[in-house]
Enzyme design. Structure first.
Site, PDB file in Angstrom:
ATOM      1  CD  GLU A  34      -3.037  -0.571  -0.010  1.00  0.00           C
ATOM      2  OE1 GLU A  34      -3.331   0.619  -0.178  1.00  0.00           O
ATOM      3  OE2 GLU A  34      -3.466  -1.478  -0.746  1.00  0.00           O
ATOM      4  CB  CYS A 189     -12.978   4.219 -13.620  1.00  0.00           C
ATOM      5  SG  CYS A 189     -13.718   5.854 -13.605  1.00  0.00           S
ATOM      6  CB  CYS A 196     -17.655   4.242 -20.261  1.00  0.00           C
ATOM      7  SG  CYS A 196     -16.803   5.625 -19.479  1.00  0.00           S
ATOM      8  CB  CYS A 199     -17.393   0.627 -16.670  1.00  0.00           C
ATOM      9  SG  CYS A 199     -17.584   1.078 -14.938  1.00  0.00           S
ATOM     10  CB  CYS A 205     -21.494   5.794 -14.322  1.00  0.00           C
ATOM     11  SG  CYS A 205     -20.242   7.083 -14.307  1.00  0.00           S
TER      12      CYS A 205
END
Ligand code: SF4
Length: 346
Positions: A34, A189, A196, A199, A205
């Site tokens: 991370e 994204c 899109c 997606c 969205c």
């Protein structure tokens, strides 16, 4: 279907499941990934992560190694405070928590370098807890999908994003959902060319519906960055160049860099003080700009080829004669690598 179900269904088919930090999951391994992934892409991080894990497989080995060694492993990843904080946090966990990560998002986020989102990722992925994350990728997906206005650095926008992130984080399969949201932001994204048509969130969205994808998330208000100047001096003797350890605070903390001067006059004054340098010819080696988040630094690097190492600087404990062909294991200030390449290639 619920938001989280759509995301999880997509993850089952398309999500990444073979990244190095997705194997043998532990809080330590998730934490390191991370921190490395902040401001850095997965493909850049993978080799760094593997080398890091080989040298420091657990919290104890990281806590017990000198900071210089950690910085050396970080060399090239940038944002060196991340490495310093990793080292500090490893020592705190080793000394104050008997080598075990604390178990709540609140206590994790008290540790140096661990913000609320990183704490959420560690708790969700490695501790099977119900915790939300909000890294750069997730902010982008949520800002677009729910048409959340404003720059995510603004407190009000951030608050709204956290609210939405928490609302949609499922009680079950939280770890997969966390990974899925990161993947969706990184793979579908994306910032400039979101995919899109592929997606899972397209039907709901709002940015897609309102054709406002390019506007969301809101951009940081522009300010022109100030420009600072610095003079660097390369003192080269055969394959070695003289480096100084930089102070523990400021830019490139505790890394090695070239002797640095505020201006030409300052550089001349240094050369006059070093009797061995007064008669040496200086040539201009390189001029370039390094940009930080809050200013540009214009670097002017001069070069002197030495016949002998000057005795006058040898007593300083902070110096290192760095061998460019057989480099020592130390962390280097980022633009120094450009100069070393130039010197090696000639
Ligand atoms: Fe992003 Fe497009 Fe999906 Fe909306 S539909 S979340 S803009 S990829």
């Amino acid at each position: 279907m619920k938001f989280s179900q759509q995301v999880l269904q997509w993850f089952d088919q398309h999500g990444r499941k073979d990244l190095p930090w997705q194997q043998e999951i532990t809080p330590y391994r998730v934490w390191i990934s991370e921190i490395m992934l902040q401001q850095t892409q997965v493909k850049t991080v993978i080799p760094y992560y593997q080398r890091f894990m080989q040298s420091f497989p657990d919290i104890k080995s990281l806590a017990e190694t000198p900071l210089d060694d950690v910085l050396h492993h970080w060399s090239g990843l940038g944002y060196y405070n991340r490495a310093k904080n990793l080292h500090k946090t490893a020592q705190i966990i080793q000394q104050q928590f008997q080598g075990e990560f604390p178990h709540t998002v609140e206590s994790l986020s008290q540790l140096p370098g661990i913000g609320r989102s990183t704490a959420g990722a560690i708790a969700a992925i490695a501790m099977q807890q119900h915790a939300a994350i909000l890294d750069g990728n997730v902010k982008r997906v949520l800002a677009r999908c729910f048409a959340i206005e404003g720059w995510p650095g603004r407190a009000a926008t951030l608050k709204q994003l956290w609210q939405v992130a928490e609302e949609h984080t499922p009680q079950k399969r939280t770890a997969d959902y966390t990974q899925a949201m990161m993947d969706l932001g990184a793979m579908v994204c994306t910032r400039s060319k979101p995919d899109c048509p592929n997606c899972p969130l397209q039907a709901r969205c709002l940015a897609f519906k309102q054709q406002r994808i390019a506007e969301l998330p809101g951009k940081k208000p522009k300010k022109s960055l100030p420009i600072k100047q610095t003079r660097w001096l390369v003192l080269q003797h055969q394959d070695e160049i003289l480096l100084y350890k930089r102070p523990p605070t400021g830019i490139w903390p505790s890394l090695y860099g070239l002797p640095e001067f505020v201006d030409e006059q300052d550089l001349r004054a240094f050369m006059l003080k070093q009797s061995a340098l007064t008669t040496q010819a200086t040539t201009m080696l390189d001029e370039f700009r390094h940009t930080f988040s809050h200013y540009h630094l214009d670097i002017h690097a001069s070069h002197i080829a030495l016949e002998q190492k000057p005795l006058s600087v040898m007593e300083d404990e902070q110096i290192l004669w760095y061998n460019m062909r057989q480099p020592q294991d130390v962390g280097l200030a980022a633009p120094l690598k450009r100069i070393i390449n130039k010197l090696i290639i000639g």
